[in-house]
Design an enzyme around this catalytic site. Structure first.
Site, mmCIF file in Angstrom:
data_model
loop_
_atom_site.group_PDB
_atom_site.id
_atom_site.type_symbol
_atom_site.label_atom_id
_atom_site.label_comp_id
_atom_site.label_asym_id
_atom_site.label_seq_id
_atom_site.Cartn_x
_atom_site.Cartn_y
_atom_site.Cartn_z
ATOM 1 N N ASN A 99 0.879 -1.176 0.000
ATOM 2 C CA ASN A 99 0.000 0.000 0.000
ATOM 3 C C ASN A 99 0.914 1.223 0.000
ATOM 4 O OD1 ASN A 99 -1.768 2.067 0.484
ATOM 5 N ND2 ASN A 99 -2.377 1.378 2.528
ATOM 6 N N LYS A 133 0.131 4.271 -0.271
ATOM 7 C CA LYS A 133 -0.479 5.480 0.300
ATOM 8 C C LYS A 133 -0.196 6.661 -0.631
ATOM 9 C CE LYS A 133 -0.175 3.226 4.728
ATOM 10 N NZ LYS A 133 -0.026 3.272 6.172
ATOM 11 N N HIS A 163 -9.485 1.001 4.902
ATOM 12 C CA HIS A 163 -8.207 1.198 5.595
ATOM 13 C C HIS A 163 -8.422 2.154 6.764
ATOM 14 C CE1 HIS A 163 -4.116 2.424 6.469
ATOM 15 N NE2 HIS A 163 -3.730 1.310 5.873
ATOM 16 N N GLU A 222 -6.822 4.587 7.803
ATOM 17 C CA GLU A 222 -6.633 6.010 7.465
ATOM 18 C C GLU A 222 -7.867 6.568 6.754
ATOM 19 O OE1 GLU A 222 -2.871 5.482 5.491
ATOM 20 O OE2 GLU A 222 -1.977 4.925 7.419
ATOM 21 N N GLU A 248 -5.134 -4.989 10.565
ATOM 22 C CA GLU A 248 -4.109 -3.967 10.785
ATOM 23 C C GLU A 248 -4.385 -3.229 12.100
ATOM 24 O OE1 GLU A 248 -2.134 -2.713 6.793
ATOM 25 O OE2 GLU A 248 -3.810 -1.393 7.212
ATOM 26 N N GLY A 295 2.857 2.232 10.690
ATOM 27 C CA GLY A 295 3.824 3.314 10.512
ATOM 28 C C GLY A 295 4.552 3.707 11.793
ATOM 29 N N SER A 341 3.764 -2.242 10.198
ATOM 30 C CA SER A 341 5.216 -2.320 10.375
ATOM 31 C C SER A 341 5.793 -3.686 9.989
ATOM 32 C CB SER A 341 5.619 -1.942 11.805
ATOM 33 O OG SER A 341 5.249 -0.596 12.066
HETATM 34 P P1 13P Z 1 3.283 0.300 7.537
HETATM 35 O O1 13P Z 1 3.731 -1.005 6.936
HETATM 36 O O2 13P Z 1 4.046 1.475 7.026
HETATM 37 O O3 13P Z 1 3.207 0.219 9.037
HETATM 38 O O4 13P Z 1 1.768 0.534 7.024
HETATM 39 C C1 13P Z 1 0.843 -0.458 7.195
HETATM 40 C C2 13P Z 1 -0.368 -0.125 6.420
HETATM 41 O O5 13P Z 1 -1.136 0.767 6.786
HETATM 42 C C3 13P Z 1 -0.619 -0.866 5.179
HETATM 43 O O6 13P Z 1 -1.911 -0.637 4.717
#
Ligand code: 13P
Length: 253
Positions: free
Chosen positions: A9, A11, A95, A97, A167, A173, A213
Site C-alpha cells: 500500500n 499510500k 483502511h 486512514e 491492521e 507506521g 510495520s
Molecule cells: P506500515 O507497513 O508502514 O506500518 O503501514 C501499514 C499499512 O497501513 C498498510 O496498509
C-alpha cells in the site's frame, strides 16, 4: 493451502517517474508461484499506467479506495467500473486512514465490499483496533464486529474470494509490530468469525493478511503462523529490494 497475498500500500507516496521505475524493476522479478500473489496499490493517478505496464506479469495492481456506485455526481471520486475499465484487479477497502480521515464507516465499507464483488474486484477489507481498544481488552470483539458488518449481505461464494487485512492501528507506521502470536490470535478470531457467519469451508478458504510495520526481517515469523496468509505493507513496500524480499518470503513453502 491458501495462496498467500503480499500487497504493498503505497499510500500518498511516489512521483509518477518513481512509480514507473519501481514497477519496471520489480515486475519481471516477482515469482510466478502457487504460494504467493503480489500486488501493488499505488496512488489512483498511476493505476492506469501501472496496470498497462504489468500486463502479462505476476504483479497485480490494486486501488487504495473507491466509491461504491458506477457513476454519478461525486466530485473527486473513482468508481469500481472505472477501475475495472483500466484492468485493476484489487481494491483496499476500509483502511484505518480512510476511516480516520475520510469518514468511512462500517456501513460505507460494507456497500463498497458489495460494489467490489459486483465488478469482480478482489477486496482487501481492513479491520483493526486502536491502542486504547487493545488496552481495554476489546480487540477481538471489535474486530469481529467490523468483519460482521463489512460482510453483511455478502454471499459465501463471494466471501471465499475476499481478503481480510488485520491492521492494528497502533502498529501502522510506528515501527511497533504486533508479536506474531498476538497477530495470529486476532487473525484466528477473524477466521472463527467467518466460520460463524458462513461455514468452516469459507473460513478455511478466506485469506487473512496482517499489516502494521511488516518488514523483511519480521515477515517470515508472521507468515509461519497458522492464520496469517500474507501481509499488507506500507513503508517496506516502497523500495523494490524490500518489496521483493517480502514477496520471496511469501513464496517459500
Ligand atoms: P506500515 O507497513 O508502514 O506500518 O503501514 C501499514 C499499512 O497501513 C498498510 O496498509
Amino acid at each position: 493451502m491458501r495462496k498467500r497475498i503480499i500487497a504493498g500500500n503505497w499510500k500518498m507516496y511516489k512521483t509518477v517517474e518513481e512509480a514507473k521505475s519501481f514497477v519496471e524493476e520489480v515486475k519481471g522479478l516477482v515469482p510466478v508461484s502457487d504460494n504467493v500473489e503480489a500486488v501493488i496499490c499505488p496512488p489512483a493517478l498511476y493505476l492506469s499506467e501501472l496496470a498497462q505496464l504489468t500486463k502479462g506479469s505476476a504483479l497485480g495492481i490494486g486501488a487504495q479506495t473507491m466509491h461504491d456506485v458506477k457513476e454519478g455526481a461525486f466530485t473527486g471520486e473513482v468508481s469500481p467500473a472505472m477501475l475495472v475499465g483500466i484492468d485493476v484487479g484489487y481494491v483496499i477497502l476500509g483502511h484505518s486512514e480512510r476511516r480516520q480521515y475520510f469518514n468511512e464507516t462500517d456501513e460505507t465499507v460494507n456497500s463498497k465490499v458489495h460494489a467490489a464483488f459486483e465488478y469482480n474486484l478482489t477486496p482487501l477489507v481492513c479491520v483493526g483496533e486502536t491502542l486504547e481498544e487493545r488496552e481495554a481488552g476489546q480487540t477481538v470483539e471489535l474486530v469481529a464486529a467490523q468483519v460482521t458488518k463489512a460482510f453483511a449481505g455478502i454471499s459465501a461464494a463471494q466471501a471465499e474470494q475476499a481478503v481480510i487485512a488485520y491492521e492494528p492501528i497502533w502498529a501502522i507506521g510506528t515501527g511497533k509490530t504486533a508479536t506474531a502470536q498476538d497477530a495470529n490470535e486476532v487473525c484466528g478470531a477473524i477466521r472463527a468469525t467467518v466460520s460463524e457467519l458462513y461455514s468452516e469451508t469459507v473460513a478455511e478458504a478466506i485469506r487473512i493478511q496482517y499489516g502494521g510495520s511488516v518488514k523483511p526481517d519480521n515477515i517470515e515469523e508472521l507468515l509461519s503462523m497458522e492464520h496469517i496468509d500474507g501481509a499488507l505493507v506500507g513503508g517496506a513496500s516502497l523500495e523494490p529490494a524490500s518489496f521483493l524480499k517480502l514477496v520471496e518470503a511469501g513464496a517459500h513453502e
